[in-house]
Design an enzyme around this catalytic site. Structure first.
Site, mmCIF file in Angstrom:
data_model
loop_
_atom_site.group_PDB
_atom_site.id
_atom_site.type_symbol
_atom_site.label_atom_id
_atom_site.label_comp_id
_atom_site.label_asym_id
_atom_site.label_seq_id
_atom_site.Cartn_x
_atom_site.Cartn_y
_atom_site.Cartn_z
ATOM 1 N N HIS A 62 -1.260 -7.936 7.494
ATOM 2 C CA HIS A 62 -2.414 -7.379 8.189
ATOM 3 C C HIS A 62 -3.457 -8.469 8.422
ATOM 4 O O HIS A 62 -3.381 -9.558 7.833
ATOM 5 C CB HIS A 62 -3.027 -6.216 7.389
HETATM 6 P P1 TYD Z 1 -2.235 -2.709 0.538
HETATM 7 O O1 TYD Z 1 -3.314 -2.815 1.583
HETATM 8 O O2 TYD Z 1 -0.946 -2.090 0.921
HETATM 9 O O3 TYD Z 1 -1.953 -4.149 -0.040
HETATM 10 P P2 TYD Z 1 -1.449 -5.422 0.804
HETATM 11 O O4 TYD Z 1 -2.547 -6.432 0.656
HETATM 12 O O5 TYD Z 1 -0.189 -5.880 0.190
HETATM 13 O O6 TYD Z 1 -1.279 -5.012 2.219
HETATM 14 O O7 TYD Z 1 -2.850 -1.946 -0.714
HETATM 15 C C1 TYD Z 1 -2.044 -1.263 -1.633
HETATM 16 C C2 TYD Z 1 -2.722 0.047 -2.021
HETATM 17 O O8 TYD Z 1 -3.945 -0.206 -2.732
HETATM 18 C C3 TYD Z 1 -3.091 0.899 -0.830
HETATM 19 O O9 TYD Z 1 -2.850 2.242 -1.181
HETATM 20 C C4 TYD Z 1 -4.569 0.698 -0.665
HETATM 21 C C5 TYD Z 1 -5.031 0.400 -2.064
HETATM 22 N N1 TYD Z 1 -6.183 -0.499 -2.150
HETATM 23 C C6 TYD Z 1 -7.395 -0.031 -2.628
HETATM 24 O O10 TYD Z 1 -7.555 1.150 -2.968
HETATM 25 N N2 TYD Z 1 -8.439 -0.898 -2.731
HETATM 26 C C7 TYD Z 1 -8.337 -2.200 -2.381
HETATM 27 O O11 TYD Z 1 -9.311 -2.957 -2.504
HETATM 28 C C8 TYD Z 1 -7.059 -2.677 -1.875
HETATM 29 C C9 TYD Z 1 -6.890 -4.111 -1.446
HETATM 30 C C10 TYD Z 1 -6.016 -1.792 -1.774
#
Ligand code: TYD
Length: 145
Positions: A62
């Site tokens: 992303h």
């Molecule tokens: P995700 O965005 O999938 O991580 P990546 O960086 O690998 O794309 O995040 C994983 C899960 O954690 C998703 O359900 C969203 C949650 N999350 C939070 O609640 N707070 C945060 O600060 C972050 C980064 C993720």
């Protein structure tokens, strides 16, 4: 992917912007302190960390519309691939006193996590799903506008 003619529409600087933090060392070991607006160029509104990541996992995929982040591997190592729509760069994170600044509108993917990897992220804002761009084509169109 995209052909080079399209990818070279805009000029690009080096993507990997490293930030070196001070290490305080004495006979007991090492300590690194990071303060907002002094060692990192934003107010730190959120801290999160990735750990226990399986070695064959690739995550991220992303970019952010506004969010800016610093990624620091405080234990172990991992790779990060950065892409601003024009240039791609892959770097290894493995030092607790060196972070990589990831500006807004940079596509990122993390991979090759070591078993002991703890990837610390300092973020300029709280978690807001609406700030995410999760589709590469959408990201690319936005960059080329
Ligand atoms: P995700 O965005 O999938 O991580 P990546 O960086 O690998 O794309 O995040 C994983 C899960 O954690 C998703 O359900 C969203 C949650 N999350 C939070 O609640 N707070 C945060 O600060 C972050 C980064 C993720």
């Amino acid at each position: 992917m995209h052909d080079n003619t399209t990818r070279q529409k805009k000029e690009s600087l080096s993507l990997a912007q490293w930030i070196e933090f001070n290490q305080r060392s004495d006979e007991r070991g090492l300590l690194t302190a990071i303060e907002e607006n002094i060692h990192v160029p934003f107010n730190i509104k959120r801290v999160y960390y990735l750990y226990g990541t399986l070695s064959d996992v690739r995550r991220g995929f992303h970019a952010h519309k506004e969010l800016r982040q610093i990624l620091i591997c405080v234990s172990g190592s991992c790779m990060i691939r950065l892409d601003d729509g024009i240039t791609e760069e892959e770097v290894k994170l493995f030092e607790p006193h060196r972070g990589i600044f990831v500006d807004k509108m940079i596509w990122r993917e993390m991979y090759d996590f070591s078993k002991d990897c703890v990837l610390l992220v300092l973020a300029s804002d709280v978690y807001r799903e609406e700030d995410y761009i999760r589709d590469y084509e959408d990201f690319f169109q936005m960059v080329m506008q």
